[in-house]
Design an enzyme around this catalytic site. Structure first.
Site, PDB file in Angstrom:
ATOM      1  N   CYS B  83       0.714  -1.318  -0.056  1.00  0.00           N
ATOM      2  CA  CYS B  83       0.150  -0.032   0.011  1.00  0.00           C
ATOM      3  C   CYS B  83       0.842   1.314  -0.065  1.00  0.00           C
ATOM      4  CB  CYS B  83      -0.832   0.030   1.191  1.00  0.00           C
ATOM      5  SG  CYS B  83      -1.688  -1.389   1.592  1.00  0.00           S
ATOM      6  N   HIS B 332      -9.812   3.920  -0.842  1.00  0.00           N
ATOM      7  CA  HIS B 332      -8.258   3.287  -0.537  1.00  0.00           C
ATOM      8  C   HIS B 332      -7.997   2.240  -1.900  1.00  0.00           C
ATOM      9  CE1 HIS B 332      -4.317   1.881   1.070  1.00  0.00           C
ATOM     10  NE2 HIS B 332      -4.974   1.037   1.819  1.00  0.00           N
TER      11      HIS B 332
END
Lengths: 165, 384
Positions: B83, B332
């Site tokens: 991420c 996200h």
């Protein structure tokens, strides 16, 4: 199939074999060949006792592929008696009975299934520590406690009684 | 080393883009950034992405996007750090310009997640963790964060509802961000009643998976004003690592990688936490907001949640965070998130944040986290 991939970590998964740093004496699990504290090469194999206590826990309801039939299952960080933390599932216990600090011990169970015709992957899980002085000979002769079938008809996971080779 | 500035920014709305592929999302953000900078060509393209191979059966994103965008021939590669991929791509672009090897560089973060069903995405995200000793145990990304949150509450004596303001603040800010996924406010009561995902984490602790792409164009600061009258200087960008698995950390409740990368960035910029006007942190889950605030020096250990409880994180608070909605409410798209954070800090410093504008924002920071803290990228940007 990924047989070799699982085969080469059987010592860790079946017997909780880690390492000991010859320099500083630190016990290391999972094995990583270099001591995380002093940087010395640490290749002396050591079998851990399998005793520990719950450091933290949670419950998985939405599982990754290969784990769907086990949901809901409890995952935990377990502080091993020798020092290291290990990530593992808790078994033979209901979520409502788990608490931080609870004594646990290692057992060997099925971790995942790759479909009906695929591999069964075995490895360590932890269950509440059984009392040590409570009729140990009889207890050993009895079958290991199996979780009750779930209400939704999902069968309990298979229980492996003997240590794997 | 040359000084580096952002001369253009671009982003796509974050959401479920059923009608757009990864390459189209990336091109849309790239085009917007190139138009914003007024450039027609770049020397190099760095693509931050985590899961294209697993979720869309497509790797080799550098060549793919360069080709699709009509930039055939240029240097183009993918950068991966879970991420943290988005900001990691910025770091590579920064090095290319600072070193003098390239003048104009595009850095993209892109992720396409909604082509696959839930369990496939869950398995794919777990690849950020240790495959042999975390994921094999059936651990998911959510449950790793749940383990941290439960222990944090246990050690420091917080209740579940103490975390609510992280989510409430993020949603309130997303209302005014046209690129955000969830543009609706939430209440403390809704937070308290939200569906549990992995106890103690519930739905409103958690950021949603999504599709999206964001992009910045970098140039040497010495020529930045030839392209834009609102250049944003990269004062610092630093990557640090920690153990891949949470169980190997010295203290699972301390993001050592976060602290290290923040310290490196502060040293590089010659500033400290008190100088930061805006902080885009990695609120994948509310617990990560608390840990990130502590690692970056805005709160002592165990006190990160206090900043939310005391209302210090709002647009007029001591340290405004997630000013455009954060991961929680902007969404996200994992490998793109780090670049969204950079674009949003740049919006604040360019006075382009609309109703969410933080007054007199001179110095902004972003902290992008890969996995549960194994890679952390801290970036400090400055209005010039």
């Amino acid at each position: 199939m990924e047989v070799a991939r699982y085969w080469r970590t059987t010592k860790q998964r079946y017997q909780l074999v880690g390492e000991k740093c010859p320099q500083c004496g630190r016990r290391i699990f999972p094995p990583r060949d270099v001591c995380p504290v002093c940087g010395h090469e640490a290749r002396t194999a050591v079998q851990f006792s399998g005793k520990g206590e719950v450091y933290s826990y949670s419950v998985v309801h939405v599982a990754p592929e290969g784990y769907e039939k086990f949901v809901p299952y409890i995952v935990a960080l377990v502080r091993l008696a020798e020092g290291p933390l290990v990530t593992a599932q808790l078994t033979d216990v209901d979520e409502s009975e788990v608490w931080i600090g609870m004594p646990v011990e290692m057992v060997t169970r099925v971790l995942r299934e790759d479909g009906e015709r695929g591999m069964l992957i075995y490895g360590y899980k932890f269950r509440p520590a059984l009392p040590v002085n409570n009729q140990a000979p009889q207890a050993a002769a009895q079958p290991m406690r199996t979780p009750l079938p779930k209400a939704n008809g999902v069968h309990p996971e298979p229980v492996l009684q003997a240590a794997m080779p | 080393m040359r000084d580096v500035s952002i001369i253009g920014i671009g982003q796509t709305p974050v959401g479920e883009h059923w009608d757009k592929s990864l390459r189209e999302l990336a091109y849309q953000a790239l085009l917007a950034a190139m138009q914003s900078a007024g450039v027609e060509r770049v020397d190099a393209l760095y693509v931050g992405n985590m899961l294209s191979g697993e979720l869309t059966a497509q790797e080799h994103l550098g060549a793919l996007i360069a080709d699709f965008a009509g930039l055939r021939g240029i240097e183009a590669i993918k950068v991966e750090a879970a991420c943290g991929s988005g900001a990691a791509a910025l770091r590579v672009g920064y090095m290319a310009v600072a070193s003098g090897l390239c003048d104009l560089v595009a850095c993209i973060g892109v992720e396409k997640m909604t082509d696959q069903q839930g369990s496939t995405v869950t398995s794919a995200l777990a690849m950020a963790a240790d495959a042999e000793y975390e994921a094999l145990q059936g651990l998911t990304f959510v449950s790793i964060n749940a383990l941290l949150m439960r222990r944090y509450m246990h050690e420091y004596g917080y209740r579940k509802e103490d975390f609510a303001n992280f989510a409430i603040n993020a949603h309130a800010n997303a209302v005014n961000n046209p690129y955000a996924m969830f543009r609706s406010p939430i209440t403390a009561a809704q937070f308290a009643e939200a569906k549990p995902i992995a106890d103690p984490i519930n739905l409103l602790d958690s950021s949603p998976i999504a599709d999206g792409a964001a992009c910045v164009i970098l140039a040497p600061t010495s020529i930045a004003r030839e392209f834009t009258d609102k250049p944003v200087r990269v004062r610092a960008i630093a990557i640090a690592t920690d153990t891949l698995a949470v169980h190997d950390r010295r203290d699972p409740l301390y993001l050592e990688g976060g602290a290290l990368s923040a310290q490196k960035a502060y040293a590089m910029a010659g500033v400290g936490p008190a100088d930061i006007d805006v902080f885009e942190l990695h609120d994948a889950f509310t617990i990560m907001s608390a840990l990130s605030l502590e690692a970056a020096g805005f709160a002592p250990r165990g006190q990160g949640v206090r900043l939310a409880m005391d209302g210090e994180i709002g647009l007029n608070g001591r340290i405004p965070i997630t000013t455009m909605g954060g991961l929680k409410a902007r969404g996200h798209p994992v490998g793109a998130t780090g670049m969204y954070q950079i674009v949003e800090v740049a919006q604040q410093l360019r006075e382009e944040a609309g109703l969410n504008q933080v007054k007199n924002a001179q110095l902004g920071m972003a902290q992008n986290i890969g996995g549960s803290g194994a890679t952390v990228v801290t970036t400090i940007l400055e209005r010039i």
